[in-house]
Design a protein around this motif. Structure first.
Motif, PDB file in Angstrom:
ATOM      1  N   LEU A 227      41.468  43.219  40.167  1.00  0.00           N
ATOM      2  CA  LEU A 227      41.989  42.632  38.993  1.00  0.00           C
ATOM      3  C   LEU A 227      42.629  41.193  39.242  1.00  0.00           C
ATOM      4  O   LEU A 227      43.398  41.114  40.154  1.00  0.00           O
ATOM      5  CB  LEU A 227      42.859  43.552  38.158  1.00  0.00           C
ATOM      6  CG  LEU A 227      42.778  44.876  37.953  1.00  0.00           C
ATOM      7  CD1 LEU A 227      43.919  45.543  37.268  1.00  0.00           C
ATOM      8  CD2 LEU A 227      41.754  44.796  36.744  1.00  0.00           C
TER       9      LEU A 227
ATOM     10  N   GLU B 106      50.913  38.870  37.644  1.00  0.00           N
ATOM     11  CA  GLU B 106      51.634  40.084  37.816  1.00  0.00           C
ATOM     12  C   GLU B 106      53.157  40.080  37.118  1.00  0.00           C
ATOM     13  O   GLU B 106      53.593  38.988  37.242  1.00  0.00           O
ATOM     14  CB  GLU B 106      51.589  40.579  39.189  1.00  0.00           C
ATOM     15  CG  GLU B 106      50.754  41.303  39.718  1.00  0.00           C
ATOM     16  CD  GLU B 106      50.806  41.915  41.100  1.00  0.00           C
ATOM     17  OE1 GLU B 106      50.241  41.312  42.267  1.00  0.00           O
ATOM     18  OE2 GLU B 106      51.646  42.740  41.264  1.00  0.00           O
TER      19      GLU B 106
ATOM     20  N   GLU C 196      39.482  50.718  44.312  1.00  0.00           N
ATOM     21  CA  GLU C 196      39.245  50.155  43.032  1.00  0.00           C
ATOM     22  C   GLU C 196      38.744  48.630  42.762  1.00  0.00           C
ATOM     23  O   GLU C 196      38.953  48.025  43.785  1.00  0.00           O
ATOM     24  CB  GLU C 196      40.606  50.336  42.113  1.00  0.00           C
ATOM     25  CG  GLU C 196      41.872  49.670  42.649  1.00  0.00           C
ATOM     26  CD  GLU C 196      43.180  49.975  41.715  1.00  0.00           C
ATOM     27  OE1 GLU C 196      43.166  51.197  41.427  1.00  0.00           O
ATOM     28  OE2 GLU C 196      43.702  49.058  41.351  1.00  0.00           O
TER      29      GLU C 196
HETATM   30  P1  AMP Z   1      50.495  48.853  44.405  1.00  0.00           P
HETATM   31  O1  AMP Z   1      51.284  49.271  45.510  1.00  0.00           O
HETATM   32  O2  AMP Z   1      49.493  49.694  43.662  1.00  0.00           O
HETATM   33  O3  AMP Z   1      51.672  48.021  43.521  1.00  0.00           O
HETATM   34  O4  AMP Z   1      49.708  47.572  45.136  1.00  0.00           O
HETATM   35  C1  AMP Z   1      50.647  46.444  45.673  1.00  0.00           C
HETATM   36  C2  AMP Z   1      49.946  45.149  45.408  1.00  0.00           C
HETATM   37  O5  AMP Z   1      48.456  45.138  45.685  1.00  0.00           O
HETATM   38  C3  AMP Z   1      50.036  44.686  43.941  1.00  0.00           C
HETATM   39  O6  AMP Z   1      51.237  44.539  43.653  1.00  0.00           O
HETATM   40  C4  AMP Z   1      49.336  43.865  43.517  1.00  0.00           C
HETATM   41  O7  AMP Z   1      49.616  42.591  43.822  1.00  0.00           O
HETATM   42  C5  AMP Z   1      48.094  44.351  44.673  1.00  0.00           C
HETATM   43  N1  AMP Z   1      47.031  44.965  43.964  1.00  0.00           N
HETATM   44  C6  AMP Z   1      46.839  46.349  43.756  1.00  0.00           C
HETATM   45  N2  AMP Z   1      46.013  46.877  42.890  1.00  0.00           N
HETATM   46  C7  AMP Z   1      45.092  45.750  42.694  1.00  0.00           C
HETATM   47  C8  AMP Z   1      43.990  45.611  42.328  1.00  0.00           C
HETATM   48  N3  AMP Z   1      43.173  46.474  41.492  1.00  0.00           N
HETATM   49  N4  AMP Z   1      43.591  44.136  41.920  1.00  0.00           N
HETATM   50  C9  AMP Z   1      44.406  43.157  42.340  1.00  0.00           C
HETATM   51  N5  AMP Z   1      45.406  43.485  42.963  1.00  0.00           N
HETATM   52  C10 AMP Z   1      45.903  44.493  43.248  1.00  0.00           C
END
Ligand code: AMP
Ligand code: GLY
Length: 428
Positions: A194, A198, A191
């Motif tokens: 972003l 957070e 993806e």
């Molecule tokens: P998730 O397990 O999907 O929460 O991803 C773990 C961490 O990765 C998140 O807390 C964000 O810090 C980072 N992250 C996930 N997706 C994105 C994205 N599309 N853009 C930037 N950082 C991301």
């Protein structure tokens, strides 16, 4: 009513601690629980994924409400198990069924859901081993950083963010062809990155109406200044100073409402918590992920800020009468600092004696990984104890948490001394 909380972390201690204040409570059980929950509830030595034994203890102890802490039993279908069982189907259970739990159990499912229901999120495509070549070509069309996510549950390790195209290509190959995360990476979501800051917003829903709980920010990395390996979470604060009323109303309109409506449209009867991981990108919310449970350590700041009777809210969820309930939130700031075992999140030792708990003043202690051995409270996990405090300002709350964090001792104790420091600049 008799209540059972499933889980053994700081999240479950905080949930049980709040339920224990309820006028509606007769007897409280926690399975398997920890040394903290043992001080006011009955711990039952049952694994959260052993549904047959859970059934036995629910019937034996006349339990009428079960609160599921972690995601595993939800993704494994504990609620479906209860609903399909003649003797359990009238027991209230807080947590979604397997279909709703897919919001956390499959990244692809949650991305499709968001796009379909117009919920702001990063653009994406997903790939399997059969379409690896397309995935490699897709990476070439993107600009760094590259975000790769294993589709399934990977114990919080399934998201990899890389700056270098070749490394991203190697990682994608590792995940898909070499099953780096086992079945969890049989499919990979790639993806758009972003940028922003957070935070997490928590919702409690009975499938029709919802209550928005306090927002929180956690500190995921082991090292100060947000460096080093990812952990389950090293501390949390609530409210979040940069999430002002305007931003939170965008979250409600653009994210919470379409999420609840989307679940209804998909005929997913969702009763439980929705944890929405968000990026605040120039004042606009984007969903990074959904979890189908509360966060840990976010629960240790969110739940103490709820002044209403939590068990009454849960009863409203179980009976789909949540719209009749009020939720009152304490406007003060809550902070929590997590004390962890030296070495965590890699190898660490257990069984270290914990002292100083009797000296805590002006903070509440939530046990995250402890047990009782020979009448002594000892460490039993990587994350050991969360120290939660209230203050009229972020500084005041943090000062109490840090002061009490010093008083608790165990061999190789470590904690981050910079929790909340990045947010002091936002204070009004
Ligand atoms: P998730 O397990 O999907 O929460 O991803 C773990 C961490 O990765 C998140 O807390 C964000 O810090 C980072 N992250 C996930 N997706 C994105 C994205 N599309 N853009 C930037 N950082 C991301
Ligand atoms: N603290 C992050 C989580 O519970 O997933």
């Amino acid at each position: 009513m008799n209540v059972l909380v499933l889980g053994s972390g700081g999240r479950e201690h905080a949930l049980a601690w709040k339920i224990n204040e309820s006028k509606l409570l007769t007897k409280l059980f926690v399975a398997p629980g920890n040394a903290g929950t043992a001080s006011f509830a009955t711990n039952l030595n049952v694994n959260v994924n052993d549904f047959d034994t859970i059934k036995k203890v629910v019937l034996e102890n006349n339990i009428s409400l079960v609160v599921v802490g972690p995601e595993d039993p939800l993704v494994n279908g504990i609620c479906d198990f209860f609903l399909a069982d003649k003797e359990l189907k009238n027991v209230g259970i807080i947590g979604p069924q397997r279909d709703g739990a897919e919001l956390e159990g499959s990244k692809e499912f949650s991305k499709k859901f968001m796009i379909k229901h117009n919920i702001p999120t990063a653009q994406y495509q997903s790939f399997t081993a059969a379409t690896l070549d397309n995935g490699l070509t897709f990476l070439e069309t993107l600009s760094p950083p590259y975000v790769l996510k294993a589709d399934g549950l990977a114990a919080g390790k399934g998201v990899v963010i890389l700056d270098n195209l070749n490394e991203a290509k190697n990682e994608l190959t590792e995940m898909l062809s070499n099953k780096k995360f086992g079945e969890a990476s049989a499919k990979v979501v790639i993806e758009e990155f972003l940028s922003g800051i957070e935070l997490s917003v928590f919702v409690l829903t009975d499938g029709n109406s919802y209550k928005i709980l306090p927002a929180a920010k956690d500190y995921k990395r082991i090292g100060e200044g947000d460096t080093g390996l990812n952990t389950g979470g090293m501390g949390a604060i609530s409210p979040v100073p940069f999430a002002d009323e305007n931003f939170l109303s965008k979250v409600e309109e653009q994210v919470v409402k379409p999420t609840i409506e989307g679940l209804k449209k998909e005929n997913i009867n969702y009763k439980g918590f929705i944890f929405i991981g968000l990026m605040n990108n120039n004042g606009n919310p984007f969903v990074i992920e959904y979890n189908v449970r509360m966060g840990d350590p976010e629960t240790e700041v969110v739940i103490p800020r709820i002044e209403s009777d939590l068990l009454d809210l849960f009863y409203g969820v179980a009976t789909q009468t949540l719209h009749e309930k009020e939720i009152k939130i304490n406007p003060q700031t809550a902070t929590t600092v997590m004390l962890v075992s030296g070495g965590y999140p890699e190898a660490y030792e257990k069984g270290k004696m914990i002292t100083g708990l009797e000296n805590i003043e002006e903070s509440t202690i939530f046990h995250a990984g402890t047990t009782i051995k020979d009448n002594q409270v000892v460490t039993n996990g990587g994350r050991v104890i969360a120290v939660t405090s209230f203050g009229n300002s972020l500084e005041e709350a943090l000062e109490k948490s840090f002061k009490n964090a010093e008083k608790i001792q165990f061999e190789k104790k470590y904690y981050r001394k910079d929790i909340g420091q990045d947010l002091l600049a936002y204070k009004n």
